[in-house]
Design an enzyme around this catalytic site. Structure first.
Site, PDB file in Angstrom:
ATOM      1  N   HIS A  44       0.806  -1.232   0.000  1.00 19.30           N
ATOM      2  CA  HIS A  44       0.000   0.000   0.000  1.00 19.30           C
ATOM      3  C   HIS A  44       0.836   1.279   0.000  1.00 19.30           C
ATOM      4  CE1 HIS A  44      -3.793  -2.048   0.299  1.00 19.30           C
ATOM      5  NE2 HIS A  44      -3.481  -2.635   1.433  1.00 19.30           N
ATOM      6  N   ARG A  69       6.511  -5.424   3.618  1.00 15.05           N
ATOM      7  CA  ARG A  69       5.184  -6.021   3.480  1.00 15.05           C
ATOM      8  C   ARG A  69       4.976  -6.137   1.965  1.00 15.05           C
ATOM      9  NH1 ARG A  69      -0.475  -4.669   4.922  1.00 15.05           N
ATOM     10  NH2 ARG A  69      -0.095  -2.506   4.444  1.00 15.05           N
TER      11      ARG A  69
HETATM   12  C1  3PY Z   1      -4.462  -3.308   7.848  1.00 15.40           C
HETATM   13  O1  3PY Z   1      -4.697  -2.632   8.859  1.00 15.40           O
HETATM   14  O2  3PY Z   1      -5.321  -3.915   7.200  1.00 15.40           O
HETATM   15  C2  3PY Z   1      -3.098  -3.404   7.370  1.00 15.40           C
HETATM   16  O3  3PY Z   1      -2.823  -4.140   6.454  1.00 15.40           O
HETATM   17  C3  3PY Z   1      -2.045  -2.537   7.997  1.00 15.40           C
HETATM   18  O4  3PY Z   1      -1.503  -1.713   7.013  1.00 15.40           O
HETATM   19 MG    MG Z   2      -4.462  -4.821   5.389  1.00 14.96          MG
END
Ligand code: 3PY
Ligand code: MG
Length: 250
Positions: A44, A69
């Protein structure tokens, strides 16, 4: 030794930062702030794969453990990041034991897994003995953040070869019918987070949580979370900018 493993070996919880900004420069100065690790959010955040590789270098130079991530449970993406100096992988949206097993197998060389050989940067950091120690140099988390992930939690936790689960509270809240937000207060979401923490520890796994506020994260550490992330760099940038503007304008 991996800095996150070192923190665990000392009986502490790891506090990691979270990077949305696609810059090796800002990654390096964030690393010098003293986090145990920094997570490049390729799912993200704004970093491309190439930018992430430059950031991995900058984080290590700055003295924090470089983690990412990833966008998905993609063996090619995970293995290439490991080859370029990523020492912690957080994989989003794990929903079944089969997905957890596939994730775990990307992390380890045979016979434990099916990681392909080509550790371009780790071989420089760890030298000729890298292959034998590779698994110990990496921490790995499967994200639990969907309804199906919750339903299959115990089956996912029973899979060997990865360190723990990492909770995404925003997606988890959405899955439970609440607005997505970090540091949730809706009782059903709070209860789900407690349940995941307890089941993870009961089954011998680590558990991490995405947090925003430092004080909220501290309370979660007191509950026993093994790793917490705190405010992403983009959030810190805006908060600092607003505070400075407010001070100037009164
Ligand atoms: C969420 O809160 O869904 C996450 O993936 C953290 O970025
Ligand atoms: Mg998430």
């Amino acid at each position: 030794m991996n800095r996150i493993r070192q923190v665990w070996a000392e009986g502490r919880s790891a506090v990691v930062g979270w990077l949305h900004v696609p810059s090796a420069f800002s990654a390096e100065i964030m690393a010098r702030a003293g986090y145990d690790g920094l997570v490049i959010d390729i799912q993200h955040g704004a970093a491309s794969f190439h930018e992430a590789h430059e950031m991995l270098r900058a984080i290590e130079l700055g003295g924090a453990e470089p983690l990412a991530r990833v966008t998905a449970n993609d063996p090619g993406e995970i293995m290439k990041l490991l080859d370029y100096g990523c020492y912690g992988v957080i994989c989003p949206m794990i929903e079944t034991a089969e997905e957890a097993a596939a994730f775990a197998s990307s992390i380890h060389y045979p016979p434990q897994g099916r990681r392909s050989y080509g550790p371009r940067r780790p071989a420089q950091r760890y030298g000729a003995g890298y292959v034998a120690m590779a698994s110990e140099t990496i921490v790995s988390f499967a994200m639990i953040e969907t309804e199906l992930g919750l339903v299959n939690l115990d089956r996912i936790l029973a899979v060997e070869g990865y360190d723990g689960v990492f909770i995404g509270p925003a997606d988890l809240a959405l899955a439970l019918g609440h607005p997505p937000k970090p540091d949730p207060d809706a009782p059903v979401v709070v209860e789900a987070i407690r349940h995941i923490r307890e089941r993870a520890h009961a089954m011998g796994k680590k558990v991490g949580l995405f947090c925003a506020d430092g004080a909220y994260a501290k309370a979660r550490i007191a509950e026993g979370f093994d790793m917490v992330s705190i405010a992403p760099d983009s959030t810190l940038l805006v908060a600092g900018a607003k505070a400075s503007l407010d001070a100037a304008r009164g």
